[in-house]
Motif scaffolding. Structure first.
Motif, PDB file in Angstrom:
ATOM      1  N   PRO A  81       0.801  -1.230   0.000  1.00 27.27           N
ATOM      2  CA  PRO A  81       0.000   0.000   0.000  1.00 27.27           C
ATOM      3  C   PRO A  81       0.831   1.276   0.000  1.00 27.27           C
ATOM      4  N   VAL A  82       2.025   1.230   0.560  1.00 24.34           N
ATOM      5  CA  VAL A  82       2.895   2.416   0.553  1.00 24.34           C
ATOM      6  C   VAL A  82       3.275   2.766  -0.883  1.00 24.34           C
ATOM      7  N   ILE A  87       2.337   5.961  -5.931  1.00 25.07           N
ATOM      8  CA  ILE A  87       2.130   5.998  -7.386  1.00 25.07           C
ATOM      9  C   ILE A  87       0.814   6.675  -7.756  1.00 25.07           C
ATOM     10  N   VAL A  88      -0.242   6.465  -6.963  1.00 28.46           N
ATOM     11  CA  VAL A  88      -1.552   7.027  -7.321  1.00 28.46           C
ATOM     12  C   VAL A  88      -1.886   8.297  -6.542  1.00 28.46           C
ATOM     13  N   HIS A  89      -0.942   8.790  -5.728  1.00 29.55           N
ATOM     14  CA  HIS A  89      -1.162   9.992  -4.928  1.00 29.55           C
ATOM     15  C   HIS A  89      -1.639  11.146  -5.807  1.00 29.55           C
ATOM     16  N   ARG A  96     -10.259   3.349  -5.029  1.00 37.01           N
ATOM     17  CA  ARG A  96      -9.553   2.126  -5.450  1.00 37.01           C
ATOM     18  C   ARG A  96      -8.424   1.787  -4.483  1.00 37.01           C
ATOM     19  N   LEU A  97      -7.732   2.810  -4.006  1.00 38.90           N
ATOM     20  CA  LEU A  97      -6.635   2.608  -3.059  1.00 38.90           C
ATOM     21  C   LEU A  97      -7.129   1.887  -1.802  1.00 38.90           C
TER      22      LEU A  97
END
Length: 172
Positions: A81-82, A87-89, A96-97
């Motif tokens: 998750p990190v 990547i999606v920040h 989705r995260l």
């Protein structure tokens, strides 16, 4: 039980705030799981280089290999998750995260159970007979399954039926 508690929503929070709350709850859970799993992994890495371990039988080496791999996979799943967040920040993908992190965490817990059982088997195999060690580890696996999955699933299924009763009070 009211409808809000059954759905675990709050009147004063929008969907974005709810996602942020769920994300923070997942992070707190992951902090606990990551620390113990990383310590277990580090400990397991050191075992393979002990001279007494080199003389162990093939069964012990196979249990060790499976345990080390399960531990590494658990660490990877708890840390994923990190990387995912980095990547999606700021991409508007919090929904989705949270969903994917939840699944990664569940898979990580499954590998952690395997690693814990393997670690206990390695230790008990030294001090007890192998059949006794295997029996105890079987009991420990059942213990994990009951407390980590069965009880929560029972609570969840009872909660779902309570929610149906709350949302349809006229159907008695």
């Amino acid at each position: 039980m009211n409808r809000e508690s059954a759905n675990y929503t709050r009147d004063d929070e929008d969907s974005g705030e709810r996602l942020d709350r769920h994300w923070n709850e997942l992070l707190q859970e992951l902090r606990l799981a990551q620390t113990g799993t990383q310590i277990l992994f580090a400990f397991l890495l050191s075992i393979g280089f002990q001279s007494q371990f080199q003389a162990a039988d093939q069964f012990t080496h196979h249990v060790y290999a499976a345990t080390l791999i399960a531990s590494a996979l658990a660490v990877a799943l708890f840390l994923a998750p990190v990387s995912f967040h980095r990547i999606v920040h700021r991409q508007g993908l919090r929904d989705r995260l949270v969903t994917i992190t939840d699944r990664l965490t569940q898979c990580g817990l499954a590998f952690l159970v395997v690693a814990m059982a393997g670690g206990v088997l390695l230790a008990l195999d030294v001090v007890l007979s192998r059949p006794v060690a295997l029996g105890i580890v079987g009991g420990i696996l059942i213990w994990f399954v009951v407390f980590w999955w069965l009880i929560p699933l029972l609570v969840r299924s009872n909660s779902d039926s309570d929610e149906v009763a709350v949302t349809r009070p006229d159907e008695t």
